[in-house]
Design a protein around this motif. Sequence first.
Motif, PDB file in Angstrom:
ATOM      1  N   ARG A  61       0.838  -1.207   0.000  1.00  0.00           N
ATOM      2  CA  ARG A  61       0.000   0.000   0.000  1.00  0.00           C
ATOM      3  C   ARG A  61       0.872   1.255   0.000  1.00  0.00           C
ATOM      4  O   ARG A  61       0.585   2.220  -0.700  1.00  0.00           O
ATOM      5  CB  ARG A  61      -0.889  -0.032   1.241  1.00  0.00           C
ATOM      6  N   ARG A 117       3.684   5.883  -5.622  1.00  0.00           N
ATOM      7  CA  ARG A 117       3.441   6.051  -7.046  1.00  0.00           C
ATOM      8  C   ARG A 117       2.481   7.217  -7.290  1.00  0.00           C
ATOM      9  O   ARG A 117       2.664   7.994  -8.225  1.00  0.00           O
ATOM     10  CB  ARG A 117       2.841   4.753  -7.591  1.00  0.00           C
ATOM     11  N   GLU A 118       1.469   7.347  -6.421  1.00  0.00           N
ATOM     12  CA  GLU A 118       0.489   8.423  -6.607  1.00  0.00           C
ATOM     13  C   GLU A 118       1.073   9.779  -6.252  1.00  0.00           C
ATOM     14  O   GLU A 118       0.940  10.735  -7.004  1.00  0.00           O
ATOM     15  CB  GLU A 118      -0.741   8.177  -5.733  1.00  0.00           C
ATOM     16  N   ARG A 144      -9.640   1.958 -13.870  1.00  0.00           N
ATOM     17  CA  ARG A 144      -9.612   2.867 -12.733  1.00  0.00           C
ATOM     18  C   ARG A 144      -8.323   2.772 -11.941  1.00  0.00           C
ATOM     19  O   ARG A 144      -7.876   3.739 -11.351  1.00  0.00           O
ATOM     20  CB  ARG A 144     -10.801   2.582 -11.804  1.00  0.00           C
ATOM     21  N   GLU A 145      -7.753   1.558 -11.905  1.00  0.00           N
ATOM     22  CA  GLU A 145      -6.510   1.460 -11.164  1.00  0.00           C
ATOM     23  C   GLU A 145      -5.363   1.122 -12.102  1.00  0.00           C
ATOM     24  O   GLU A 145      -5.078  -0.026 -12.365  1.00  0.00           O
ATOM     25  CB  GLU A 145      -6.582   0.415 -10.051  1.00  0.00           C
ATOM     26  N   LEU A 159      -4.569  10.227  -2.565  1.00  0.00           N
ATOM     27  CA  LEU A 159      -3.979   9.232  -3.456  1.00  0.00           C
ATOM     28  C   LEU A 159      -5.121   8.684  -4.295  1.00  0.00           C
ATOM     29  O   LEU A 159      -5.860   7.798  -3.874  1.00  0.00           O
ATOM     30  CB  LEU A 159      -3.308   8.157  -2.618  1.00  0.00           C
ATOM     31  N   LYS A 196      -5.726   6.849  -6.880  1.00  0.00           N
ATOM     32  CA  LYS A 196      -5.928   5.470  -7.342  1.00  0.00           C
ATOM     33  C   LYS A 196      -6.099   4.499  -6.179  1.00  0.00           C
ATOM     34  O   LYS A 196      -6.123   3.293  -6.377  1.00  0.00           O
ATOM     35  CB  LYS A 196      -4.761   5.040  -8.223  1.00  0.00           C
ATOM     36  N   LEU A 197      -6.175   5.033  -4.955  1.00  0.00           N
ATOM     37  CA  LEU A 197      -6.463   4.181  -3.803  1.00  0.00           C
ATOM     38  C   LEU A 197      -7.868   4.523  -3.308  1.00  0.00           C
ATOM     39  O   LEU A 197      -8.332   5.653  -3.487  1.00  0.00           O
ATOM     40  CB  LEU A 197      -5.453   4.435  -2.683  1.00  0.00           C
ATOM     41  N   GLU A 202      -8.371   2.905   2.048  1.00  0.00           N
ATOM     42  CA  GLU A 202      -6.936   2.644   1.920  1.00  0.00           C
ATOM     43  C   GLU A 202      -6.132   3.905   2.210  1.00  0.00           C
ATOM     44  O   GLU A 202      -5.076   3.852   2.843  1.00  0.00           O
ATOM     45  CB  GLU A 202      -6.601   2.137   0.510  1.00  0.00           C
ATOM     46  N   PHE A 262     -12.824   5.219  -5.078  1.00  0.00           N
ATOM     47  CA  PHE A 262     -11.484   5.729  -5.313  1.00  0.00           C
ATOM     48  C   PHE A 262     -11.440   7.194  -4.894  1.00  0.00           C
ATOM     49  O   PHE A 262     -12.376   7.964  -5.177  1.00  0.00           O
ATOM     50  CB  PHE A 262     -11.092   5.587  -6.779  1.00  0.00           C
TER      51      PHE A 262
END
Lengths: 331, 300, 468
Positions: A181, A187-188, A324-325, B113, B115-116, B120, B170
């Motif tokens: 996680r 990365r984000e 989406r991911e 974030l 994409k989480l 999360e 998300f």
Amino acid sequence: MDFTDIFSTALTQALGPNAIVYALAAIGLNIHFGYTGLLNFGQAGFMAVGAYGLAVTVVVAGLPFGVGLVMAFAAPLLLAVLLGFPTLRLRADYLAIATIATAEILRLVFGSVEMKDYFGGSNGLTGYSSVYKDLNPYSEGIDWGIVRYSRDDLWSVTVGWVLVALGCLIVFALMRSPWGRVLRSIREDEDAVRSLGKNVFAYKMQALILGGMFGGLAGLFLALKQSSVVPSDYSTNITFYAYTALLLGGAARVLGPVVGAIIFWFLLSGLGSFFGQATSGVDPLIPSWIMDDTQSSLVRFIITGLALMLLMIYRPQGIFGDRREIAIDGR
Amino acid sequence: MDADSTGRAGLAGVPTDPGARKPDPLIVGDNISRAFGGLKAVDVEHLEIQRGVITALIGPNGAGKTTLFNLLTGFDTPDTGDWSFNGKPLSGVAAYKVARRGMVRTFQLTKVLSKLTVIENMRLGATGQRGERFWSAPFKSLWSSQEDEITRRADELLVRFKLDAKREDFAGSLSGGQRKLLEMARALMVDPELIMLDEPMAGVNPALKQSLLGHVQSLRDEGRTVLFVEHDMDMVRHISDWVIVMAQGQIVAEGTPASVMADQRVIDAYLGAHHDTDLSEMDEEAIMEEAMAEIEGTKE
Amino acid sequence: MASRLMALLALVAASLVAVLLPLAAHAGTTSPSPSPSSSPSAESSASPGASPSGDAGAPQPTIGPDETGINVLLTDSSNLDSEGNGTPIPDVGLTVTDESDQEVGEGVTDAEGRAIIAVPAKGTYTVTLDEATLPEGVELDSDTPSSVTVVARLDGPNNFGAFPIGVVAADTATFADKLAAALVSGVKFGLIVALAALGLSLIFGATGLTNFSHGELITLGGISAYVANRTFGLPVIVAGIVAVVVCAAFGWAQDRALWRPLRARGTGLIAMMIVSIGFGLFLRSLYQYFFSSSTKSLSQYTSQARESYGPIALADKELAIILIALVAIAAVCVALMRTRLGKAMRAVSDNPALAASSGMRVDGVISYAWILGTALSGLSGVLLAINSQVNFLMGFKLLLLVFAAVTLGGLGTIWGALFGSMVIGLMVEVGPLFGVPSSIKEVGALVVLILILLIRPQGILGRRERIG
């Protein structure tokens, strides 16, 4: 035109040792790029030090095979640490340039005349793989019609897919954990992660080492399966092809790099033998003024380039991915 | 320490001078400076932030507020200066260690974030997670019970910040205001002593503003210290206990909201252009509002 | 704005004509003997045994094109050039036989002393040199056999055979002479890199794209010049101008067809960078498809004798290359500083959003940056082709050095790109004098690249950015 032959060639390659090399390299890139967002364009360098770690230890230093294996894992680890300290603080595109340059430096040094005594120059090194070959339990190869492997390849395929399976298991276990996680969060937006008290640099370093060691493993496997280490095997194009495989299968997915490598090799060798057949013979399907025999082997690389572009533009999540991911924003 | 010197009560006797000493400071800084090229972005002689109160940091654009935030939280390196947090020196400490010591910030441009999922995002905030260590990460049994505990805490906060309906979405799909809330809630997962908010009201729709104000006040009421940068004068006036005004990198004034807004130096800092108008004829607050409007106008 | 840019391009083209014209007179009198074309490209091989030029991007054995070839390099080691490499011997006949003594191929060495001879499959081959075709005054050394055995283990032209000829002469050149020669080579190479770096910098400045297909734009210049020269029979100078125009057009076209639509979709920079990798791979394979993987020469100025200018010696073409590059760079710099378009480019590079909101046609400016950037890179390819030869990998091999140059100076700054290029050019050429192995002389420059990133990632002349 013999489509059965084309299909069987493609399938044999897709499940064969070459696809395994790419799957392992792409698993490493998936940890770097897919999960952590690190743009490592020097995976070929990690592969090279893995392969040379074994070959130099056994052939040049004359140490046992086991020590060679240890060195094959230690060398990419060391490279990751050395490379990580200066470059992990850099912007993504600078990291890309630094890693690609490092891989190129390694390839040039390994191939240089001046270092021939240590690395064998452009001819590379051979004669370290007898232990590996002797472990081969098979007495002969297989030919099931649709897939054919020689005795050596059959052994490599067995070892290789076990390694790939173990690799996927490790990635799965790590990426479902809070550790994974943190990587995906880096990365984000790494500043956000830093503001929450996580040592971003340490996590990036761990990811670089882990992914680099998968790269080293890919190089080691390549060295074992073809019994020679040659510098031209570790050119930058390898890294780019591994990226193509990763993006085909879908980045940031456990099985993405494996599926991608299989598809990549299926298409690459399928197209290769299709155009090979289409241009060979007395009266070729494609007249030789359009495409001769040499050119026929190049069409697949033209298509690879196009595929990489189109994937990135239209399906950055890969063929099976979830829009989406995804690791990176296509739009 | 007697009750009169802590929290809001302690601010009663504090002089309204730049760099004024506080009876119970959480942050004490000296000679903090940072230059970009030739421009001195921050040049603060002395700074104290009282524990347990809401302190607002205001000033025109380019006054150095965000840079000061970056310096204090370790996101930028100062040219000179020392500061301490809770009596322990904190200058030159890496950003992640600053956060672990209990000083957590949010960002002007929200950093969720995307994409989480929301939950999360929240879980990421918790510190000291066993599952975040490389060698224990692959073994779920080592961290699953802690993860459950973290999730329970995260869910409580999501309910409090009214984000529980968005739990599995998300974060990228949230509105601007919801992102601000998520960022704040996530910062609370760290359980910080000091929470630093960089423009919590920017980009938040008016309907949500009132509830955001409430959330910030509740942070103080549960014993945390809040430092925030804000251009929204409503917010500054309504919830801050103390206001520090910066201009051109320096602290030019300090005081309670009411006293600061009446301060000639503050008006000067904001409104060079109004020097020659007759201030006595204008309502001080109106001047302030006009100044803020002007600042808002030049912001984007 | 269009007219201004065309004027600018015309200026570059005109300078090309002006400086090359006097050269035409020499075309007929090129001396056949020692060629001064030291390899300024990223080519890693001039000495026997080194990995030959193809392997930077040559498909590796496991996946390479099915063709296999033997690469023979014929050098006269009694006659060393300024870098201590043997001089190549052209026009010598070679035959290749397989293990059963069947003749499977033959070839003739080119101006670089190199011949790439295709063989049917991997295996062991014997390369025999036809001693009768050796030029006068060159003989095989007494203990050099006239045939060598080559094991073709690799796909592609990477199987190597070398004939060292003659005795190694005593090294008579003084260090000062060598240094002077290396400095001149370095300046020349640096200028060629600078043209490409300027192109990369312009495009990066306008779009923020780290373009990994930039090397292929350099190659396009070289190949276009070759096609115009060899296929359409144009003189090299005219062909060079045509090539630059072709590149300019290609720059416009690729922005229109590829990059502008991507910008319109809001594609991220990292994604665009990966697209550029695919685009580079695509172009590279396309070049190899149509141009083949062999190295070819233009029809004129292939080898010229060096003339002495005080302490340094230069061939006419080298002088021309230096002058053309200088004029082109100066013209672009002046244009960027003085013209409206130049100022617009710098404004866009500084802050695209602000430039757009102040009424600038950002897309238009970016389009010009692509045109000018690609034209400059094409010119760099043309000069490289004139200086040595044309190969489908010539630009790709230069790419990392161009990156190194641009990073060294600071990404996106014009002066930085120039400064970085000169440092890289000199390092590559002068390095061997100070112990850098000459077969890997680019390594030094790449190491510097990494060191710069370590110490000062914004580059020597760049600025730091604020976070948050």
